[in-house]
Design an enzyme around this catalytic site. Structure first.
Site, PDB file in Angstrom:
ATOM      1  N   CYS A 122      -7.259 -36.983 -48.253  1.00 39.67           N
ATOM      2  CA  CYS A 122      -6.483 -37.179 -47.027  1.00 39.67           C
ATOM      3  C   CYS A 122      -6.664 -38.576 -46.433  1.00 39.67           C
ATOM      4  O   CYS A 122      -5.837 -39.014 -45.630  1.00 39.67           O
ATOM      5  CB  CYS A 122      -6.867 -36.131 -45.998  1.00 39.67           C
ATOM      6  SG  CYS A 122      -6.610 -34.431 -46.569  1.00 39.67           S
ATOM      7  N   HIS A 269      -4.677 -38.233 -39.010  1.00 44.21           N
ATOM      8  CA  HIS A 269      -4.373 -37.292 -40.082  1.00 44.21           C
ATOM      9  C   HIS A 269      -4.016 -35.956 -39.443  1.00 44.21           C
ATOM     10  O   HIS A 269      -4.718 -35.463 -38.555  1.00 44.21           O
ATOM     11  CB  HIS A 269      -5.598 -37.159 -40.986  1.00 44.21           C
ATOM     12  CG  HIS A 269      -5.502 -36.063 -41.992  1.00 44.21           C
ATOM     13  ND1 HIS A 269      -4.372 -35.832 -42.746  1.00 44.21           N
ATOM     14  CD2 HIS A 269      -6.410 -35.120 -42.367  1.00 44.21           C
ATOM     15  CE1 HIS A 269      -4.581 -34.804 -43.542  1.00 44.21           C
ATOM     16  NE2 HIS A 269      -5.808 -34.351 -43.332  1.00 44.21           N
ATOM     17  N   ASN A 299      -0.609 -29.904 -43.008  1.00 48.85           N
ATOM     18  CA  ASN A 299      -1.464 -30.950 -43.562  1.00 48.85           C
ATOM     19  C   ASN A 299      -0.852 -31.438 -44.879  1.00 48.85           C
ATOM     20  O   ASN A 299      -0.864 -30.720 -45.873  1.00 48.85           O
ATOM     21  CB  ASN A 299      -2.865 -30.384 -43.787  1.00 48.85           C
ATOM     22  CG  ASN A 299      -3.836 -31.398 -44.369  1.00 48.85           C
ATOM     23  OD1 ASN A 299      -3.444 -32.478 -44.798  1.00 48.85           O
ATOM     24  ND2 ASN A 299      -5.109 -31.035 -44.401  1.00 48.85           N
TER      25      ASN A 299
END
Length: 342
Positions: A122, A269, A299
């Site tokens: 990520c 994020h 996500n």
């Protein structure tokens, strides 16, 4: 690589264009109710996610990356022939070889420029920005294309409600341009203050297999979930993410204060609303200046920051002269940030 004129003055690496692409197939929370023991309310209250996008057959992280890249190049007002470097951050490439970056280079019709993938989960997009920034400052790269593209739907265990509800597919891209300006040192515009970290000792908290992952069963003849699908220790990852986001946000606020500038926006994020809210509670940073779209996309790993950045800029919420914090954290474990002056 194309030769460029001598560039000896002060240098800024600026974001000159952005683009993003998400699949058309919407997976609302209710879609999971027939697969696992969950509900729309359970998911929303624990994550802030209402829906996410999953690819249709025939699409890959590379095809999403191509479409996001075209939008970014158009936004920058340049042609694909002017791109000197391509980096794609991904942990779900269409193939191990050729890389997503090479596929993107071919589909865009770029010259034979350096093109490679970068895997930092990520945090991958922030890592890729840092690599591109360094190459642009030390070499002859005038315009770089940095992409974050993921299809996490391909790696999910749809019997595990702790993971399958969290992730979505998408891609975001930016064009970075090298600007030589005698006043660069006095300007806040461009990328600066990169902070990149990792702690592989805690890598077992988030795992995702590949085609070459060891498939050795345990004494009971069972495979660890991490050998088959994306797997994570949710509670420990939550604590890690809150601590890292809090630390980075505090550091960025202090850095901006030392520079005499305002930290106008945080582009984090997109992982969990409770993680973001907890960091805001610890730092006092106002929530209305945090770019959040995880309720619509979930996500998307390395794609989440560039997708959010593209939306922030295209909707006109952020404007010239403002300072943004780009921050991410994830598997590896990895975490990192960068300041971006518009």
């Amino acid at each position: 690589m194309r030769k460029t004129a001598s560039m000896t003055g002060p240098i800024r690496v600026v974001v000159s264009g952005t683009g993003s692409e998400v699949p058309t197939r919407v997976m609302a929370n209710a879609a999971f109710e027939s697969m696992i023991d969950t509900s729309d309310e359970w998911i929303r209250t624990r994550t802030g996610i209402r829906e996410r996008r999953f690819i249709e057959p025939g699409d890959t992280s590379a095809t999403l990356g191509v479409r996001a890249s075209r939008k970014a190049i158009e936004s920058a007002g340049i042609s694909p022939d002017e791109i000197d470097l391509i980096i794609c951050a991904t942990i779900t490439p269409a193939m191990m070889s050729p890389t997503n970056a090479c596929i993107i280079q071919a589909e865009l019709g770029c010259r034979p420029v350096p093109a490679f993938d970068l895997a930092a989960a990520c945090t991958g997009f922030v890592y890729a920005l840092s690599v591109a920034d360094a190459m642009m400052r030390s070499g002859t790269v005038r315009h770089a294309l940095v992409v974050g593209a993921e299809v996490l739907s391909k790696a999910l265990d749809f019997t595990d409600r702790n993971t399958c509800i969290l992730f979505g597919d998408g891609a975001g891209a930016v064009v970075l341009s090298r600007v030589d300006d005698a006043n660069a040192e006095a300007s806040n515009r461009g990328l600066s203050c990169f902070q990149l970290h990792s702690d592989g000792r805690r890598g077992d908290l988030i795992q995702m297999p590949s085609s070459v992952t060891d498939q050795t069963p345990n004494a009971e003849g069972q495979l660890h979930p991490g050998q088959q699908y994306l797997w994570m220790h949710g509670r420990e990852v939550f604590k890690f993410a809150v601590q890292r986001l809090t630390d980075i946000l505090r550091q960025a606020m202090a850095e901006c204060e030392a520079r005499g500038v305002t930290l106008d926006w945080v582009v984090p994020h997109q992982v969990n609303q409770r993680i973001i809210d907890s960091a805001l509670d610890h730092t006092g940073f106002p929530g209305e200046r945090v770019m959040v779209n995880l309720d619509r996309y979930g996500n998307t790993s390395a794609a989440s920051v560039p997708i959010a950045l593209d939306e922030l800029l295209r909707t006109g919420r952020a404007s010239t002269g403002q300072t943004l914090l780009l921050v991410a954290f994830g598997g590896g474990l990895t975490w990192g940030s960068a300041l971006l002056g518009l």
